[in-house]
Design an enzyme around this catalytic site. Structure first.
Site, mmCIF file in Angstrom:
data_model
loop_
_atom_site.group_PDB
_atom_site.id
_atom_site.type_symbol
_atom_site.label_atom_id
_atom_site.label_comp_id
_atom_site.label_asym_id
_atom_site.label_seq_id
_atom_site.Cartn_x
_atom_site.Cartn_y
_atom_site.Cartn_z
ATOM 1 C CG ASN A 12 -1.436 1.117 0.783
ATOM 2 O OD1 ASN A 12 -1.742 2.206 0.840
ATOM 3 N ND2 ASN A 12 -2.613 1.381 2.304
ATOM 4 C CE LYS A 14 -0.487 2.957 4.679
ATOM 5 N NZ LYS A 14 -0.196 3.110 6.019
ATOM 6 C CG HIS A 98 -6.048 2.140 4.908
ATOM 7 N ND1 HIS A 98 -5.600 2.956 5.623
ATOM 8 C CD2 HIS A 98 -5.134 0.843 4.895
ATOM 9 C CE1 HIS A 98 -4.561 2.256 6.421
ATOM 10 N NE2 HIS A 98 -4.004 1.348 5.271
ATOM 11 C CD GLU A 100 -3.086 5.609 6.880
ATOM 12 O OE1 GLU A 100 -2.064 5.108 7.039
ATOM 13 O OE2 GLU A 100 -2.894 5.419 5.644
ATOM 14 C CD GLU A 168 -3.683 -2.599 6.788
ATOM 15 O OE1 GLU A 168 -4.583 -1.812 7.125
ATOM 16 O OE2 GLU A 168 -2.306 -2.652 6.604
ATOM 17 N N GLY A 174 2.082 2.077 11.071
ATOM 18 C CA GLY A 174 2.766 3.384 10.869
ATOM 19 C C GLY A 174 3.642 4.110 11.965
ATOM 20 C CB SER A 214 5.324 -1.860 12.027
ATOM 21 O OG SER A 214 4.379 -0.172 12.403
HETATM 22 O O1 LIG Z 1 -1.378 0.746 6.694
HETATM 23 C C1 LIG Z 1 -1.015 -0.107 6.263
HETATM 24 C C2 LIG Z 1 0.444 -0.982 7.330
HETATM 25 O O2 LIG Z 1 1.022 0.184 6.877
HETATM 26 P P1 LIG Z 1 2.517 0.147 7.569
HETATM 27 O O3 LIG Z 1 3.799 -1.026 7.052
HETATM 28 O O4 LIG Z 1 3.189 1.568 7.801
HETATM 29 O O5 LIG Z 1 2.411 0.266 9.079
HETATM 30 N N1 LIG Z 1 -1.144 -1.178 4.899
HETATM 31 O O6 LIG Z 1 -1.908 -1.532 4.468
#
Ligand SMILES: O=C(COP(=O)(O)O)NO
Length: 251
Positions: A12, A14, A98, A100, A168, A174, A214
């Site tokens: 991803n 992003k 997601h 976010e 997740e 992150g 992570s």
């Molecule tokens: O959001 C994430 C994971 O992000 P990280 O690997 O940067 O924690 N995947 O969709």
């Protein structure tokens, strides 16, 4: 039984990348990588604006995902990109739900369910994201949260073969602090139990449940060794050469 499920690793990207950095990642990292595609499905999710470029230069064995899609179809929805538009652009996967998007853009369980329904209806496969936040983890309600999020999307999915579930934990995204293998396995086992009870035996056996939060080449080997972890949805590390080591930990 884990062997009934092919591994799955998503990258991803992003809201990251430039035309130049995207070309570097594809030409220098992804295209030359020695990946055993008989063992692992690999999907990368560029920003929507970069999808046509990536489609034109990426090796065909690696598939492409969009990172979001609208709940509406085409029409007077300024700025939106519908699943039908991604279908027209020959994009085979879309990441939906997601954290976010849930946290920064107010996507409720109901909105996520509507997006999944429209996306599957457009003939695109879905990576459906679920996960608890730190407060929920510390309050001991992780199972309740995961169950709520899965129940919300259940009626949007008629064929679970077109869905990958990405667990997740928000507190691991992150932060550099991944769930440890036991923590991740515990929730993955709960998800598989939910699938068995609510989506049928086939889904319980074949639907991939992948971990995100992570993941790096330093922890992927230990995580993938867990019986109910079928792969990863990688954020930050998918923008670096170490992404290939994460993929290789599955093959
Ligand atoms: O959001 C994430 C994971 O992000 P990280 O690997 O940067 O924690 N995947 O969709």
């Amino acid at each position: 039984m884990k062997s009934a499920r092919k591994f799955f690793v998503g990258g991803n990207w992003k809201s990251n990348g430039t035309i130049s950095s995207v070309k570097d990642l594809v030409f220098k990292v992804l295209n030359p990588a020695p990946i055993n595609f008989s063992k692992v499905d690999v999907v990368v999710a560029p920003m929507a604006i970069h999808i046509p470029l990536v489609q034109s230069i990426l090796r065909p064995e690696i598939q492409i995902a969009a990172q979001n899609a609208s709940i509406t179809g085409q029409g007077a929805y300024t700025g939106e990109i519908s699943p039908e538009h991604f279908k027209d652009q020959a994009v085979p996967w879309i990441i939906l739900g997601h954290s976010e998007r849930r946290n920064f853009y107010g996507e409720t369980d109901q909105i996520v369910a509507g997006k999944i329904k429209r996306t599957l209806g457009a003939g695109i496969q879905v990576i459906a994201c679920i996960g608890e936040n730190l407060k929920e983890r510390e309050s001991g309600v992780t199972t309740e949260v995961i169950t709520r999020q899965l129940s919300a999307i259940k009626n949007s999915i008629s064929d679970w073969r077109n869905v990958v579930i990405a667990y997740e934990p928000v507190w691991a995204i992150g932060t550099g602090v991944s769930a440890n293998p036991n923590q991740a396995q515990e929730v993955h086992a709960e998800i598989r139990k939910w699938l068995h009870a609510n989506a049928g035996d086939v889904a319980a056996k074949t639907t991939r449940v992948i971990y995100g939060g992570s993941v790096t080449d330093a922890n992927s080997n230990e995580l993938i060794g867990q019986p109910d972890i079928d792969g990863f949805l990688v954020g930050g590390a998918s923008l670096k050469p170490g992404f290939i080591s994460i993929v290789e930990s599955c093959a």
